[in-house]
Design a protein around this motif. Structure first.
Motif, PDB file in Angstrom:
ATOM      1  N   ALA A   1     -49.850 -52.156 -14.093  1.00 50.79           N
ATOM      2  CA  ALA A   1     -49.789 -52.670 -15.459  1.00 50.79           C
ATOM      3  C   ALA A   1     -50.180 -51.604 -16.467  1.00 50.79           C
ATOM      4  CB  ALA A   1     -50.681 -53.898 -15.588  1.00 50.79           C
ATOM      5  N   LYS A   2     -49.468 -50.508 -16.436  1.00 54.52           N
ATOM      6  CA  LYS A   2     -49.742 -49.417 -17.371  1.00 54.52           C
ATOM      7  C   LYS A   2     -48.455 -49.026 -18.086  1.00 54.52           C
ATOM      8  CE  LYS A   2     -53.770 -47.444 -15.038  1.00 54.52           C
ATOM      9  NZ  LYS A   2     -54.375 -46.231 -14.440  1.00 54.52           N
ATOM     10  N   PRO A   3     -48.559 -48.682 -19.376  1.00 58.19           N
ATOM     11  CA  PRO A   3     -47.354 -48.309 -20.128  1.00 58.19           C
ATOM     12  C   PRO A   3     -46.856 -46.923 -19.747  1.00 58.19           C
ATOM     13  CG  PRO A   3     -49.306 -48.034 -21.482  1.00 58.19           C
ATOM     14  CD  PRO A   3     -49.770 -48.662 -20.196  1.00 58.19           C
ATOM     15  N   SER A   4     -45.625 -46.652 -20.115  1.00 56.82           N
ATOM     16  CA  SER A   4     -45.055 -45.338 -19.850  1.00 56.82           C
ATOM     17  C   SER A   4     -45.526 -44.354 -20.916  1.00 56.82           C
ATOM     18  CB  SER A   4     -43.530 -45.413 -19.857  1.00 56.82           C
ATOM     19  OG  SER A   4     -43.063 -45.745 -21.163  1.00 56.82           O
ATOM     20  N   GLU A   5     -45.250 -43.086 -20.717  1.00 56.82           N
ATOM     21  CA  GLU A   5     -45.676 -42.060 -21.668  1.00 56.82           C
ATOM     22  C   GLU A   5     -45.013 -42.224 -23.030  1.00 56.82           C
ATOM     23  OE1 GLU A   5     -44.981 -38.282 -19.913  1.00 56.82           O
ATOM     24  OE2 GLU A   5     -46.548 -38.499 -18.383  1.00 56.82           O
ATOM     25  N   ASP A   6     -43.814 -42.842 -23.070  1.00 55.29           N
ATOM     26  CA  ASP A   6     -43.120 -43.022 -24.350  1.00 55.29           C
ATOM     27  C   ASP A   6     -43.410 -44.382 -24.974  1.00 55.29           C
ATOM     28  OD1 ASP A   6     -41.793 -44.316 -22.347  1.00 55.29           O
ATOM     29  OD2 ASP A   6     -39.910 -43.213 -22.574  1.00 55.29           O
ATOM     30  N   ASP A   7     -44.509 -45.027 -24.542  1.00 54.77           N
ATOM     31  CA  ASP A   7     -45.001 -46.266 -25.147  1.00 54.77           C
ATOM     32  C   ASP A   7     -44.147 -47.486 -24.799  1.00 54.77           C
ATOM     33  OD1 ASP A   7     -47.077 -47.459 -26.647  1.00 54.77           O
ATOM     34  OD2 ASP A   7     -45.742 -47.679 -28.369  1.00 54.77           O
ATOM     35  N   TYR A   8     -43.377 -47.407 -23.721  1.00 54.54           N
ATOM     36  CA  TYR A   8     -42.640 -48.575 -23.252  1.00 54.54           C
ATOM     37  C   TYR A   8     -43.468 -49.280 -22.168  1.00 54.54           C
ATOM     38  CZ  TYR A   8     -38.708 -46.315 -25.621  1.00 54.54           C
ATOM     39  OH  TYR A   8     -37.892 -45.723 -26.544  1.00 54.54           O
ATOM     40  N   TYR A   9     -43.065 -50.481 -21.837  1.00 56.13           N
ATOM     41  CA  TYR A   9     -43.831 -51.268 -20.864  1.00 56.13           C
ATOM     42  C   TYR A   9     -42.908 -51.855 -19.807  1.00 56.13           C
ATOM     43  CZ  TYR A   9     -42.174 -55.052 -23.905  1.00 56.13           C
ATOM     44  OH  TYR A   9     -41.377 -55.897 -24.646  1.00 56.13           O
ATOM     45  N   ASN A  10     -43.480 -52.093 -18.629  1.00 59.20           N
ATOM     46  CA  ASN A  10     -42.717 -52.719 -17.540  1.00 59.20           C
ATOM     47  C   ASN A  10     -43.116 -54.188 -17.424  1.00 59.20           C
ATOM     48  OD1 ASN A  10     -45.254 -52.706 -16.326  1.00 59.20           O
ATOM     49  ND2 ASN A  10     -44.777 -51.014 -14.941  1.00 59.20           N
ATOM     50  N   CYS A  11     -42.572 -54.866 -16.432  1.00 59.30           N
ATOM     51  CA  CYS A  11     -42.840 -56.291 -16.252  1.00 59.30           C
ATOM     52  C   CYS A  11     -44.326 -56.545 -15.962  1.00 59.30           C
ATOM     53  CB  CYS A  11     -41.983 -56.842 -15.118  1.00 59.30           C
ATOM     54  SG  CYS A  11     -42.181 -58.608 -14.841  1.00 59.30           S
ATOM     55  N   SER A  12     -44.933 -55.664 -15.201  1.00 56.72           N
ATOM     56  CA  SER A  12     -46.343 -55.836 -14.855  1.00 56.72           C
ATOM     57  C   SER A  12     -47.232 -55.752 -16.094  1.00 56.72           C
ATOM     58  CB  SER A  12     -46.771 -54.789 -13.817  1.00 56.72           C
ATOM     59  OG  SER A  12     -46.086 -54.983 -12.599  1.00 56.72           O
TER      60      SER A  12
ATOM     61  N   SER B   1     -40.105 -53.986 -28.243  1.00 61.23           N
ATOM     62  CA  SER B   1     -39.618 -52.885 -27.413  1.00 61.23           C
ATOM     63  C   SER B   1     -40.724 -51.966 -26.927  1.00 61.23           C
ATOM     64  CB  SER B   1     -38.594 -52.046 -28.199  1.00 61.23           C
ATOM     65  OG  SER B   1     -37.448 -52.809 -28.509  1.00 61.23           O
ATOM     66  N   THR B   2     -41.762 -51.811 -27.740  1.00 62.23           N
ATOM     67  CA  THR B   2     -42.837 -50.872 -27.426  1.00 62.23           C
ATOM     68  C   THR B   2     -44.144 -51.615 -27.167  1.00 62.23           C
ATOM     69  OG1 THR B   2     -43.518 -50.599 -29.723  1.00 62.23           O
ATOM     70  CG2 THR B   2     -41.745 -49.164 -28.927  1.00 62.23           C
ATOM     71  N   VAL B   3     -45.093 -50.895 -26.615  1.00 63.98           N
ATOM     72  CA  VAL B   3     -46.419 -51.474 -26.379  1.00 63.98           C
ATOM     73  C   VAL B   3     -47.052 -51.884 -27.704  1.00 63.98           C
ATOM     74  CG1 VAL B   3     -48.761 -50.934 -25.625  1.00 63.98           C
ATOM     75  CG2 VAL B   3     -46.807 -50.237 -24.228  1.00 63.98           C
ATOM     76  N   GLU B   4     -46.866 -51.060 -28.727  1.00 69.05           N
ATOM     77  CA  GLU B   4     -47.432 -51.380 -30.047  1.00 69.05           C
ATOM     78  C   GLU B   4     -46.849 -52.681 -30.569  1.00 69.05           C
ATOM     79  OE1 GLU B   4     -47.525 -52.050 -34.122  1.00 69.05           O
ATOM     80  OE2 GLU B   4     -45.678 -51.227 -33.237  1.00 69.05           O
ATOM     81  N   GLU B   5     -45.535 -52.842 -30.449  1.00 69.55           N
ATOM     82  CA  GLU B   5     -44.894 -54.073 -30.922  1.00 69.55           C
ATOM     83  C   GLU B   5     -45.349 -55.277 -30.097  1.00 69.55           C
ATOM     84  OE1 GLU B   5     -40.699 -52.098 -32.539  1.00 69.55           O
ATOM     85  OE2 GLU B   5     -40.790 -53.034 -30.565  1.00 69.55           O
ATOM     86  N   LEU B   6     -45.456 -55.081 -28.809  1.00 71.81           N
ATOM     87  CA  LEU B   6     -45.882 -56.180 -27.942  1.00 71.81           C
ATOM     88  C   LEU B   6     -47.294 -56.624 -28.289  1.00 71.81           C
ATOM     89  CD1 LEU B   6     -45.322 -57.987 -25.438  1.00 71.81           C
ATOM     90  CD2 LEU B   6     -46.348 -56.161 -24.056  1.00 71.81           C
ATOM     91  N   ASN B   7     -48.194 -55.666 -28.429  1.00 71.69           N
ATOM     92  CA  ASN B   7     -49.591 -55.997 -28.724  1.00 71.69           C
ATOM     93  C   ASN B   7     -49.753 -56.643 -30.096  1.00 71.69           C
ATOM     94  OD1 ASN B   7     -50.312 -54.963 -26.246  1.00 71.69           O
ATOM     95  ND2 ASN B   7     -50.910 -52.966 -27.050  1.00 71.69           N
ATOM     96  N   ARG B   8     -48.843 -56.332 -30.998  1.00 70.07           N
ATOM     97  CA  ARG B   8     -48.905 -56.916 -32.338  1.00 70.07           C
ATOM     98  C   ARG B   8     -48.275 -58.314 -32.374  1.00 70.07           C
ATOM     99  NH1 ARG B   8     -44.879 -56.405 -35.993  1.00 70.07           N
ATOM    100  NH2 ARG B   8     -44.096 -54.526 -34.935  1.00 70.07           N
TER     101      ARG B   8
END
Length: 547
Positions: free
Chosen positions: A320-331, A491-498
């Motif tokens: 459950a860790k994001p990618s280097e380009d701030d994208y995320y997987n299902c986990s 699309s991004t971790v930032e967007e998801l967290n917001r």
């Protein structure tokens, strides 16, 4: 909806459909109710059987001829526990009660009644039935010798394993299974069905959810299969040849499966709750077995299980860790959802190829908090989530309900109906769409048979299983709800967290929320990066701004 309500509560629900065409409209839903053991009573009319006004209810419309088929019940008979026809109003209560007895007796499932208009129009004298005489068949128990045989095998095993799939449908069975694992320390539990929360993830004996493929199956010397349709897939994973296998099930012969067998040395028809309780009670009360489980060997296994469980959870967290380009997987996405929603949330899951990843991150611990389709008819979770939510309202629980669904499966849920119903009847749910840009299940199936075939060498576009550019899943839902719905894309971790906290808050305030979650980035996905890419005939890409 009836299916989801029935699964959560165990109370039979009724669905009324229109003659043969309405029956066919049930489609995959009745398959899912059958495989998922949902007690549902389906009633359908029959075309009137008189033409010239001989009885009240005779044919009056053109369609009465067109919809008159030779044997309407056969459309769904092979999925039903019982089918019958109401031929007179004089015994209608008996017919309905008989159908409900089949629906609620194990193995539970759908039942189907039909009746022509003449019977429905019949005048009858009011009458009364004693409902106490129409209860479901009581669940079966193991005999004393059967309990003894299984108990001795479990206690004497070096690597005992219990496989289950839907024992958690009875919420009380979860606690009894926990007691069994704490009696026979070292006994592990693997869920290979995923229909219900059968064993808590915070227990050291938990091995998670895996669809018939896990190393524990290969190494176990004693395996107890309880209420499970597919414990393993022999072409992919199989027990040792000398493993002792016991099969306990409410339907051990799987009477609706033409091909099914396990290399079990014994198979018994019994209820899972009763079985677990019988086993741990017998072991603790038997002098010889109780002395044996007090041995240091069992304590050592117990400590080893804790270490392995901690390592397993650590490995799951690493995913459950994001990618280097701030994208995320299902986990990462599922872990974020788990943290954002209330602890007692009920999850309606239809994640298909991502199911194991979702289960690992949800780590359900509350009985009834995880409900999966259990069948192969995609599209269950939309109506299922609404039924589950409705059940919590009606039963006084008012739980938060979260649907996690694959993108293609989302379309199968008939979102136009699902989200109109959400708004029309004020049934707020949170929907997370796992947008991975297409069908992954067909590719997986292809590779299992032809790992080096032609299909393995081409991309999803060439296999015609890509959705790019994807539909606006959240927009479809919002349109269906008359725009009275929270809808966004992340699309991004930032967007998801917001956005995720906003979605949860919307549902808490009575508004359904749909989050289109772009797994592994926005490429090819509607709403990615603030817009969607469409290809012009000339090959140029253009951005269409989101409204």
């Amino acid at each position: 909806m009836a299916d989801g309500y029935a699964r959560l509560t165990g109370k039979p629900q009724c669905v009324v459909v229109h003659v043969d065409v309405g029956t066919q409209g049930l489609g995959a839903a009745i398959h899912n109710a059958s495989c998922g053991r949902a007690p549902v009573l389906i009633f359908a009319g029959l075309s009137p059987y008189t033409i010239e006004g001989e009885e009240r209810g005779s044919r009056t419309e053109y369609i009465h001829w067109i919809q008159d088929v030779p044997e309407q019940k056969q459309i769904v008979a092979q999925y039903c526990r019982y089918t019958g026809e109401i031929k007179t109003g004089k015994n209608v209560k008996q017919m309905v009660n008989r159908a409900l007895q089949f629906a609620t007796s194990t193995p539970q499932g759908p039942v189907y009644l039909v009746g022509a208009r003449e019977a429905m129009e019949q005048d009858i004298e009011p009458y009364h039935l004693e409902q106490g005489q129409w209860e479901a068949v009581e669940p079966a128990a193991l005999t004393e010798s059967q309990v003894e045989r299984i108990a001795e095998a479990l206690v004497g095993a070096k690597e005992p394993l219990l496989l289950t799939g839907y024992s958690g449908r009875n919420h009380a069975a979860v606690a009894e299974l926990v007691k069994l694992t704490e009696t026979v320390k070292g006994l592990r539990v693997l869920d290979t069905g995923g229909s219900d929360m059968c064993f808590p993830a915070d227990h050291r004996a938990w091995l998670g959810l895996r669809y018939g493929v896990d190393d524990s199956i290969k190494t176990a010397d004693v395996i107890l299969v309880v209420d499970c349709d597919v414990p393993w897939m022999p072409t992919q994973c199989a027990p040792k040849k000398d493993a002792k296998i016991f099969h306990v099930d409410i339907d051990p012969l799987k009477q609706q499966m033409p091909v099914f067998y396990l290399p079990a040395i014994a198979r018994y028809r019994a209820d899972s709750y009763t079985t677990f309780k019988q086993l741990h009670t017998y072991i603790n009360n038997n002098k010889q077995l109780s002395q044996k489980i007090s041995d240091k060997f069992f304590e050592e296994r117990w400590k080893a299980l804790k270490e392995k469980h901690e390592k397993r959870l650590s490995g799951i967290a690493e995913l459950a860790k994001p990618s280097e380009d701030d994208y995320y997987n299902c986990s990462y996405l599922t872990a974020a959802v788990r943290k954002a929603v209330p602890k007692d949330t009920i999850f309606a899951i239809e994640a298909v190829t991502n199911t194991a990843f979702v289960a690992d991150q949800i780590q359900a611990t509350i009985p009834g908090s995880w409900i999966n389709c259990g069948g192969g008819g995609l599209g269950w979770s939309g109506g299922g989530a609404l039924g589950i939510k409705l059940a919590t309202e009606a039963e006084g629980g008012k739980k938060f309900v979260c649907q996690i669904v694959g993108d293609g499966t989302f379309l199968f849920t008939v979102p136009g109906s699902v989200y109109w119903i959400c708004q029309r009847y004020k049934i707020p749910i949170l929907t997370i769409v796992l947008n991975n840009e297409g069908w992954n299940a067909p590719r997986r199936s292809l590779l299992l048979v032809h790992p080096d075939g032609a299909g393995s060498k081409v991309n999803n576009e060439e296999l015609n299983i890509s959705f790019a550019p994807t539909p606006d899943y959240a927009g479809i839902a919002k349109a269906a709800a008359g725009h009275n719905l929270w809808a966004e894309h992340a699309s991004t971790v930032e967007e998801l967290n917001r956005l995720l906290p906003q979605a949860v808050e919307a549902v808490k305030n009575g508004v359904t929320a749909v989050l289109d979650a772009h797994l592994d980035g926005p490429k090819g996905k509607y709403g990615g990066g603030g817009g969607t890419s469409l290809t012009k005939p000339g090959g140029q890409d253009q951005k269409i701004a989101m409204g």
